[in-house]
Design an enzyme around this catalytic site. Structure first.
Site, short mmCIF file in Angstrom:
data_model
loop_
_atom_site.label_atom_id
_atom_site.label_comp_id
_atom_site.label_asym_id
_atom_site.label_seq_id
_atom_site.Cartn_x
_atom_site.Cartn_y
_atom_site.Cartn_z
N TRP A 1 -28.09 -23.85 27.90
CA TRP A 1 -28.14 -24.36 29.28
C TRP A 1 -28.90 -25.69 29.32
CZ3 TRP A 1 -32.41 -25.37 32.42
CH2 TRP A 1 -32.13 -25.63 33.76
N HIS A 2 -29.93 -25.80 28.47
CA HIS A 2 -30.74 -27.02 28.50
C HIS A 2 -29.97 -28.24 28.01
CE1 HIS A 2 -34.14 -24.33 29.15
NE2 HIS A 2 -34.76 -25.38 29.59
N GLY A 3 -29.09 -28.05 27.06
CA GLY A 3 -28.36 -29.21 26.57
C GLY A 3 -27.35 -28.82 25.53
#
Lengths: 357, 463
Positions: free
Chosen positions: B319-321
Site C-alpha cells: 500500500w505504501h508504494g
C-alpha cells in the site's frame, strides 16, 4: 467572555507577546551588536556604524558609495591635499536599492555631505540580470527597513515569492536573521571574539589598505572569433568568470535595468532635493578589456536622463578609460593596487575640481 | 499547497472565517468547494478521478442498501473493484509492467506508461472502501446526499495523507455539528502549532541528513554513517508524518470535527506489536478491520494467524508504494509480528519500568532496520546500508550534528514525560496566561528554527 472567546483571546495574546519578544530581540540593538561582522547584514551595519561614528570637522565631506569594485582609497584621497575629506561606505555586492536605504540612514538630516559619489557600470543601460529580484538585498538591509518601507521595498521585487519573502522579513526580522542566529548559537565564543574585534579590524582595512598586486596581463580576446587568451596564472574557475563577464551573450532588452536605475537613483536624488548635497555619478572602469559596443543594444540612457535633475552631476564617462587595461586589474572586475591608486587620484582631483577647489 | 506553507495558512484562515460567518446549511458547500480547490491546487486534472470514485461509491452504497443476496455482493465488489482498479492502475501498473517485462527478458520500461500518481489516492480509496464495506455489513447507513458524501471523501484536512477517517466518525460530527468547545479550540490550535514545529523544525532538519545519505549510500561507507542516516530517517518520517497528522487533526478540530489519533509516541513501544498500535493507527485499524479479520484473524489456529499477519503486513507494505522494497518492509514487519506472537509477547501485559527501556531500545532498533527498506532507493542500496550497519569494527563519522543529537534527545525527553504525565493534554486545559505563553514561544521557535530555505515535501504525499 465565553470560554471559546477566551481561547481566541489567549491565542491573540500569545501572538502579540511573540511580536513583542521578536521586536525586543531584533528591533533593538540587542542582537544587532552580535551580528556576524562580515556577513551581508553585518558588513552593512558595520559600515553604517563606522561612518556614523566618524567625527565631522568641517562641511566639505564627500561620501563614496559602491560595491567591491569601488576602488577609492580614502586615506590616499585625503592625503592629496584637496579641501575635501573623503569617506567610504561601500559594501561588497550592493546595488542602488541597498544604497538608497543606506544613505537615508547614514545621513537622515541630509546635511552631512557636500557630495555623494555614485558609481555606475555605464550611462546607457544593458539588461543582463534581474537586478530587481536579488534576495541578498533583503539580507543587507534587514536592520534598515522599517514597517513603512514595506510597500515600496516589497513591491520592488519582480517575483511574487520574493515580494512575499521581503514583506515577511520586514514584519518579522527573525525570518531573515535566523541563519545568523543559528551560526551565533553554534559558535558563541568565536562570535564574541569576532564582534569585539570588528571595529578595530574594519578601520585597519580602511587606513592602510592599498589593494592586491596581481594583474591580468596576458589576457586578450579575439572579439571576431570570440576566443579568449587567459593569463597563465588563472584557475579554471577564474577563467570561467572571465568568460561569464566578457563573453556573455545578450538577452532581450526589456528596459528593466533602466527602470531599476531610474527608480532607486531617483529616490536618492529626491532625498537630497533642496539640500546642499551634490550627487556625482561616474562610470567605473569597465574591466581589463571592454566588450565591443556592437555586442549590446543600449536603447535607454537612464543615468544621462537623471543628469537633468537638480543637484546631479555626471562626470566625463571616459574619465577612467586609461585604466581599462589588464595591467590595472587583479581579476575581471576589480582594480589592483596600482589601478586603485590611479583611480583614487583621478577621482579625487576630478571631484574636487567639479565641486570647486 | 503544503500544510506548512503560507499559502495554506492563508487558505485555512479564509475557510475558517467563512465557516463561522456563513449559515449552517451553506457550510457543507463551503467545505466541499474549499476541499476541491485544495486538491486542484496540486493538479486540477485529477479532480475528475476523485469525482468519478465519489460517484461510483455513492451509488454503490445506495445499490447495496436496496439489494439483497448476490446483487448486494455484486454492488460491493463493483465498488471495491473500481477503487482497487484505479489505485492499481495509477500506483502499481508500472511496477507490475516492469516485473513482467523483466520476466519476459525485455527492458523494464517496455510496457511502462508515463503515469502521475494522483495525490492522496491511497488514502481516499481506503476511506471509500471502508464506507461501502460498512454499508454492506449494515454498520453504516448509506449517505443520501451526494454533496455530503463527496465532502466526506474530499474533506481537505485529511484528503492527502489521512488520518483514514471512518464514515460513522465523520458523519457523527457532520450531522450533529456543534461549535467546538473551548477545550477543542485550544487543543486544535496547539495541535496545529505542534504539527508545524514537528515538520518545520524537526523533520526537515533530519530530512537533510537522511536525504544526503540515501541519495548516494556508497559515498559514505561505515557503521556510523549508516546508523546516522537511518536514525535521521527514522526521526524524519516520524516527525514528518505525525506533524502532518497533528496539523490535520488541529485544523479539523478548529472546524468542529474530531479526527482519530494517528500516532502515540511509537518509538517508545516495547514490541513491534505495540509499535503498530502506536504508529499510523488509522491505517493499522483499517488493515485489522478490513483485511486481517476478514482473512480469519487469529480465530483459526496459530498457523493461519501467522499467515494472516504476513499477508496483512505484505499488503500494508505494498500500500505504501509499488516496489519490492516496500513489500520486503511489510514482510519484515509481518514476520516480526508473527515471531512476537510465537514468543508470547502480549502488548497488553504491563512491563516493569526497568524492562521497558531496553525493550523499547530493541524495538526502536528493529523498526529502524525496517526503515532501511522503506527509504533506500533500490534493494541493492538497502542491502548495502544493512551491511554497513553491522560492519565491524565501527568506522566513519556519525552524520547527525551536535545540534541534531540535542534535538533528538530533547524530543525523547518530551515524549517520555508526555507518556508518564500527559503534559500535552494538561496544556490543552491550561490557564489563559500559560496558553498564551506557549503560543508565543511556539511562534518564536517556528520563526527562528524552522527550515524555510528548501522545500521538503511531506513524506506521505508520495503515497
Amino acid at each position: 467572555m465565553s470560554s471559546s472567546r477566551r481561547v481566541i483571546f489567549g491565542f491573540l495574546l500569545g501572538t502579540f507577546a511573540f511580536i513583542l519578544i521578536e521586536a525586543f530581540l531584533f528591533r533593538t540593538n540587542l542582537y544587532r551588536r552580535a551580528l556576524l561582522p562580515f556577513s551581508t547584514t553585518g558588513s552593512l551595519e558595520m559600515v553604517l556604524d563606522a561612518e556614523r561614528a566618524r567625527p565631522i570637522r568641517h562641511p566639505n565631506q564627500i561620501l563614496a558609495i559602491g560595491d567591491s569594485r569601488m576602488a577609492l582609497r580614502t586615506w590616499m584621497a585625503n592625503q592629496l591635499g584637496t579641501k575635501y575629506t573623503f569617506a567610504f561606505a561601500g559594501v561588497a555586492g550592493t546595488l542602488p536599492r541597498v544604497w538608497r536605504y543606506l544613505i537615508r540612514d547614514i545621513d537622515p538630516t541630509r546635511n552631512r555631505y557636500a557630495a555623494i559619489l555614485l558609481p555606475v557600470d555605464d550611462y546607457d543601460d544593458e539588461d543582463w540580470e534581474d537586478l530587481g529580484n536579488r534576495s541578498t538585498d533583503l539580507r543587507y538591509l534587514i536592520y534598515r527597513l522599517r514597517y513603512r518601507d514595506l510597500p515600496e521595498f516589497a513591491s520592488s521585487f519582480t517575483t511574487n515569492e520574493m515580494k512575499l519573502t521581503a514583506a515577511q522579513g520586514i514584519l518579522l526580522r527573525g525570518t531573515v536573521l535566523k541563519d545568523d542566529l543559528a551560526d551565533f548559537l553554534n559558535n558563541r565564543p568565536k562570535r564574541i571574539d569576532l564582534v569585539s574585534g570588528q571595529t578595530r579590524s574594519w578601520f585597519g582595512i580602511q587606513e592602510d589598505y592599498t589593494g592586491v598586486n596581481k594583474t591580468m596581463e596576458g589576457l586578450s580576446v579575439d572579439w571576431v572569433n570570440r576566443r579568449v587568451t587567459y593569463p597563465v596564472r588563472l584557475s579554471a574557475a577564474e577563467r570561467k568568470t572571465v568568460d561569464d563577464i566578457l563573453m556573455r551573450g545578450s538577452i532581450p532588452q526589456t528596459g528593466s535595468k533602466a527602470n531599476y536605475m531610474r527608480h532607486w537613483f531617483g529616490k536618492i536624488i529626491d532625498q537630497y532635493a533642496g539640500s546642499r548635497t551634490k550627487l556625482i555619478f561616474y562610470r567605473m572602469p569597465r574591466g581589463p578589456l571592454v566588450r565591443p559596443a556592437s555586442w549590446a543594444k543600449k536603447q535607454t540612457h537612464s543615468i544621462r536622463d537623471l543628469a537633468a535633475k537638480p543637484n546631479t552631476i555626471l562626470l566625463d564617462e571616459h574619465l577612467f578609460d586609461l585604466l581599462e587595461k589588464p595591467e590595472f586589474f587583479m581579476d575581471p572586475l576589480h582594480l589592483n593596487a596600482e589601478g586603485c591608486r590611479l583611480f583614487t587620484e583621478i577621482l579625487t582631483r576630478k571631484v574636487s575640481q567639479v565641486l570647486g577647489e | 499547497m503544503l500544510f506548512n506553507s503560507g499559502q495554506f495558512i492563508l487558505f485555512f484562515l479564509v475557510v475558517l472565517l467563512l465557516h463561522y460567518l456563513l449559515p449552517t446549511r451553506a457550510r457543507r458547500w463551503l467545505l466541499l468547494a474549499a476541499s476541491y480547490f485544495f486538491y486542484m491546487c496540486w493538479n486540477p486534472k485529477f479532480i475528475a478521478l476523485l469525482l468519478t470514485l465519489t460517484l461510483i461509491d455513492y451509488f454503490a452504497a445506495l445499490w447495496i442498501e436496496r439489494s439483497e443476496g448476490p446483487k448486494r455482493k455484486a454492488a460491493l465488489w463493483f465498488s471495491v473493484g473500481a477503487n482497487l482498479l484505479f489505485l492499481g492502475f495509477f500506483k502499481y501498473y508500472n511496477f507490475f509492467a516492469a516485473n513482467l517485462a523483466q520476466l519476459l527478458g525485455g527492458h523494464t520500461s517496455a510496457f511502462a506508461f508515463d503515469i502521475i500518481l494522483p495525490l492522496g489516492i491511497s488514502f481516499h480509496t481506503f476511506q471509500s472502501i471502508s464506507y461501502v464495506v460498512d454499508v454492506y455489513r449494515n454498520e453504516q447507513k448509506p449517505i443520501r446526499s451526494l454533496a455530503d458524501y463527496a465532502l466526506f471523501i474530499a474533506f481537505f484536512p485529511q484528503l492527502v495523507a489521512g488520518p483514514i477517517v471512518r464514515a460513522r466518525e465523520f458523519f457523527a460530527d457532520f450531522y450533529h455539528w456543534r461549535p467546538p468547545s473551548a477545550q477543542m479550540l485550544q487543543d486544535g490550535l496547539l495541535m496545529m502549532l505542534l504539527g508545524l514545529m514537528k515538520k518545520m523544525i524537526a523533520a526537515d532538519q533530519f530530512a537533510q541528513v537522511a536525504n544526503k545519505y540515501f541519495a548516494s549510500v556508497t559515498t559514505t561507507p561505515g557503521f556510523y554513517p549508516a546508523w546516522g542516516g537511518v536514525i535521521a530517517f527514522s526521526l524524519q518520517i516520524f516527525f514528518d508524518f505525525s506533524g502532518y497528522t497533528d496539523i490535520a487533526i488541529g485544523s479539523a478540530a478548529l472546524l468542529g470535527y474530531h479526527f482519530p489519533e494517528n500516532f502515540r509516541r511509537p518509538y517508545l513501544a516495547a514490541s513491534i506489536t505495540e509499535f503498530w498500535r502506536r504508529w499510523h493507527m488509522s491505517l493499522s485499524k483499517w488493515l485489522r478491520d478490513y483485511l486481517y479479520i476478514p482473512l480469519g484473524g487469529n480465530r483459526r489456529g496459530p498457523l493461519s494467524t501467522y499467515r494472516n499477519l504476513m499477508l496483512t503486513m505484505l499488503l500494508g507494505g505494498l500500500w505504501h508504494g509499488a516496489s519490492w522494497n516496500f513489500i520486503i518492509w511489510g514482510g519484515y514487519h509481518g514476520a516480526s509480528l508473527a515471531v512476537e506472537r510465537l514468543a508470547g509477547v502480549d502488548p497488553n501485559r504491563p512491563i516493569p519500568w526497568y524492562a521497558r527501556a531496553p525493550r523499547a531500545l530493541l524495538t526502536c532498533s528493529l523498526v529502524a532496520i525496517g526503515w532501511v527498506f522503506f527509504r533506500a532507493a533500490t534493494f541493492r542500496d538497502a542491502w548495502y546500508v544493512l551491511g554497513q550497519m553491522f560492519s565491524l569494527p565501527p568506522q566513519g563519522k556519525f552524520l547527525l550534528s551536535t545540534n541534531l543529537n540535542r534535538l533528538a534527545l530533547l524530543t525523547l525527553v518530551l515524549a517520555t514525560t508526555e507518556e508518564r504525565w500527559s503534559w500535552f493534554d494538561r496544556l490543552s486545559r491550561a490557564p489563559l496566561w500559560l496558553f498564551a505563553a506557549v503560543v508565543a514561544v511556539s511562534l518564536l521557535l517556528l520563526e527562528l528554527f524552522s527550515v524555510t530555505d528548501i522545500a521538503i515535501p511531506f513524506v506521505y504525499f508520495q503515497f
